[in-house]
Design a protein around this motif. Sequence first.
Motif, mmCIF file in Angstrom:
data_model
loop_
_atom_site.group_PDB
_atom_site.id
_atom_site.type_symbol
_atom_site.label_atom_id
_atom_site.label_comp_id
_atom_site.label_asym_id
_atom_site.label_seq_id
_atom_site.Cartn_x
_atom_site.Cartn_y
_atom_site.Cartn_z
ATOM 1 N N GLY A 207 0.818 -1.205 0.000
ATOM 2 C CA GLY A 207 0.000 0.000 0.000
ATOM 3 C C GLY A 207 0.851 1.253 0.000
ATOM 4 O O GLY A 207 2.031 1.206 -0.329
ATOM 5 N N PRO A 208 0.248 2.359 0.378
ATOM 6 C CA PRO A 208 1.012 3.613 0.427
ATOM 7 C C PRO A 208 1.774 3.746 1.740
ATOM 8 O O PRO A 208 1.555 2.971 2.675
ATOM 9 C CB PRO A 208 -0.080 4.673 0.341
ATOM 10 N N ALA A 209 2.649 4.712 1.838
ATOM 11 C CA ALA A 209 3.293 5.040 3.112
ATOM 12 C C ALA A 209 2.241 5.499 4.107
ATOM 13 O O ALA A 209 1.199 6.026 3.723
ATOM 14 C CB ALA A 209 4.326 6.139 2.907
ATOM 15 N N GLY A 210 2.519 5.275 5.382
ATOM 16 C CA GLY A 210 1.638 5.811 6.413
ATOM 17 C C GLY A 210 0.964 4.772 7.273
ATOM 18 O O GLY A 210 0.342 5.113 8.270
ATOM 19 N N VAL A 211 1.060 3.503 6.911
ATOM 20 C CA VAL A 211 0.512 2.458 7.774
ATOM 21 C C VAL A 211 1.492 1.303 7.845
ATOM 22 O O VAL A 211 2.173 0.983 6.858
ATOM 23 C CB VAL A 211 -0.886 1.986 7.309
ATOM 24 N N THR A 212 1.594 0.721 9.027
ATOM 25 C CA THR A 212 2.424 -0.454 9.259
ATOM 26 C C THR A 212 1.537 -1.541 9.849
ATOM 27 O O THR A 212 0.806 -1.295 10.801
ATOM 28 C CB THR A 212 3.576 -0.104 10.225
#
Lengths: 370, 370
Positions: A207-212
């Motif tokens: 996915g995009p940056a910003g979630v782990t």
Amino acid sequence: MTATATNQRAYNFSAGPAVLPVPVLEEVRDELLCLPGARSSLLEMSHRDKQFVDILHDAENSLRSLLGIGDDHAVLFLQGGAALQFSMIPANLLRGTGKSAAYLQTGTWGKKAIAEAKKEGDVSIAYDASGSNFDHTPGSGDYNVPDDAAYLYYCSNETIQGVQFQSEPPCPGSVPLVCDASSDFLCRPLDMEKYGILYACAQKNAGPAGVTVVVIKRDLLGIGSDKLPGYLNYKNHADNDSEWNTPPTFAIYVLGKVAKWLANDVGGLDAMEQANRTKASLLYDVIDGSGRFYTGHARPESRSIMNVTFTLPNDDLQSKFISTAAEHDLVNLKGHRSVGGIRASIYNAMPLDGVKALAGFMSDFASKNA
Amino acid sequence: MTATATNQRAYNFSAGPAVLPVPVLEEVRDELLCLPGARSSLLEMSHRDKQFVDILHDAENSLRSLLGIGDDHAVLFLQGGAALQFSMIPANLLRGTGKSAAYLQTGTWGKKAIAEAKKEGDVSIAYDASGSNFDHTPGSGDYNVPDDAAYLYYCSNETIQGVQFQSEPPCPGSVPLVCDASSDFLCRPLDMEKYGILYACAQKNAGPAGVTVVVIKRDLLGIGSDKLPGYLNYKNHADNDSEWNTPPTFAIYVLGKVAKWLANDVGGLDAMEQANRTKASLLYDVIDGSGRFYTGHARPESRSIMNVTFTLPNDDLQSKFISTAAEHDLVNLKGHRSVGGIRASIYNAMPLDGVKALAGFMSDFASKNA
Ligand SMILES: Cc1ncc(COP(=O)(O)O)c(C=O)c1O
Ligand SMILES: Cc1ncc(COP(=O)(O)O)c(C=O)c1O
Ligand SMILES: [Mg+2]
Ligand SMILES: [Mg+2]
Ligand SMILES: [Mg+2]
Ligand SMILES: [Mg+2]
């Protein structure tokens, strides 16, 4: 790729943030102003809104079904990137336990994780591949982990070196296995029962940056002290279904769509692994057949199917390779500044056609410049 | 609002994530598949890509120029939400100093911040408005802060109670002033020289969930210990221009567009404040003129221009108000579960027409149900 708005797109070999499936991007675009069934954009929707809560649960359930994650693991969506996990893991599982945590150091990311762990407690480097410039993973007899270690930590795919564990490293049954899977998450099926914690920042393969994403065995949730900063305590997030505070709603929404694309368009993780192996072989075959024009960084048995790293005979040729490739719509091939050379990241969403184009370009470039 | 794709949109009074400017959403949509000048979506672009670095710096510079932030402050884009700041602030500025930190407790968010600070060191509650159900902010003679306090902390706008400081609370010159401005960031001009730290999660007034802006005086950067978890140390982020690790690229990109909308479409923070005051007055005038059908929660001198909170004579009328409003395209008016009643969040991006519609509805509802 479809024409119209995508016609300036190139094949993007960035190591992360990285290529995403075009059908996912198209859906996100089409829903951007007003999410179907909602009265607003997803970006404007409260995380407590039932429709968003359903999106979050759908994303979780898609991951559970792709990876076969059972009820004994919680699935968390956190902020702070993989780097915050470097600290959260020892803060929760090592700090104050009097135990020692074992680390396998097979590349740059493992090394950074070790530096953070040392702030929290005793760390032993059970295996260290730095002496051979991080070009391989250990064999099963190459290290020992005591039965009472706090955990055994490794990075399944070292993004910078292009070195990947082919399967889970051996670990005593009493010791939780902890894995940084940031750059090979969802690239193949896993036996999740083996993992105490498996985590991945989304911006490479999911996915995009910003979630782990953090998948954590529930019996590890109680170890962290109540005195930890609230955000750093896994239990807070697990007890509140990743809504202890406002989660990164948009990144979770996109990640959920990527997971659905994997299940429905690709056909699941077995199919994905097969496609990834096919793609990787195309590039490694060119490297191996180039009469040492291209030199792979990783030893063959430790090669990554996600990040293909290699050098050319000299820096001038490397620069020329990168600039000429860009003219052929093959972009972001420069190796990480810490190791140089070329890195082709060929994550799940990189189409076979992109890898074929790169393999063809590589052969052509070698024959013209060797 | 334009027609077409926006025609299912309603006026969204959510407290956060919350309404965004439609022109910003349209730009994001139009650029979603391929960012102009790039070869990929912004979502697929490396945070080290020069084009993204420029976007990040543009966002920073837009904030600097809107708020008049000079070189003595760093501007950071962090993950973890405002809740992580509850911990980062005392972890950096209190832990190990032997000092005490002073807090003004004027609502739910300040109270949560205090709970986290107590884990890190000594805390004194210099002012506590809990006895009057958090309906006001202190006057200037109502509290004392010792000259050697680690800092003075307050929340400029308590989102749940709808209580807002009209200006900065008095603070000794030797004591850094720390402000949680999550729900009124960019609603009015500020004298940034007064602040040691001003921070805000973006998802109320400045962008989507997933990024928190921290404006911090550079002379505070060195106080945190090297032993802090790396992500929690402000210095790491400042030294690396918010790229100590992968920042939340998309949220920063949207925030940058919101800041440009404020500068160019709205005309800056003076104009924004005027518009916000006009909008808030429309609702407070209906409340005050309703013959106690509507009861405002905040004392008049502490009223928020962002979150307008009030109750109706009974729960049945409140439920009817909410459901009838939704039929008139006025949604998400339910008060926070912890306080009940009605909350109309009228952030920067809520158009005057939306507030007019709500004010009209409120008058009508009162005359039919009083
Ligand atoms: C294997 C691995 N671990 C950790 C990280 C760090 O992730 P983040 O920047 O989200 O902290 C990365 C890449 O950035 C990575 O590839
Ligand atoms: C004033 C204030 N502070 C802090 C928070 C918490 O923010 P987050 O959920 O990003 O941690 C909120 C709202 O959620 C808020 O309104
Ligand atoms: Mg299981
Ligand atoms: Mg969001
Ligand atoms: Mg200044
Ligand atoms: Mg992003």
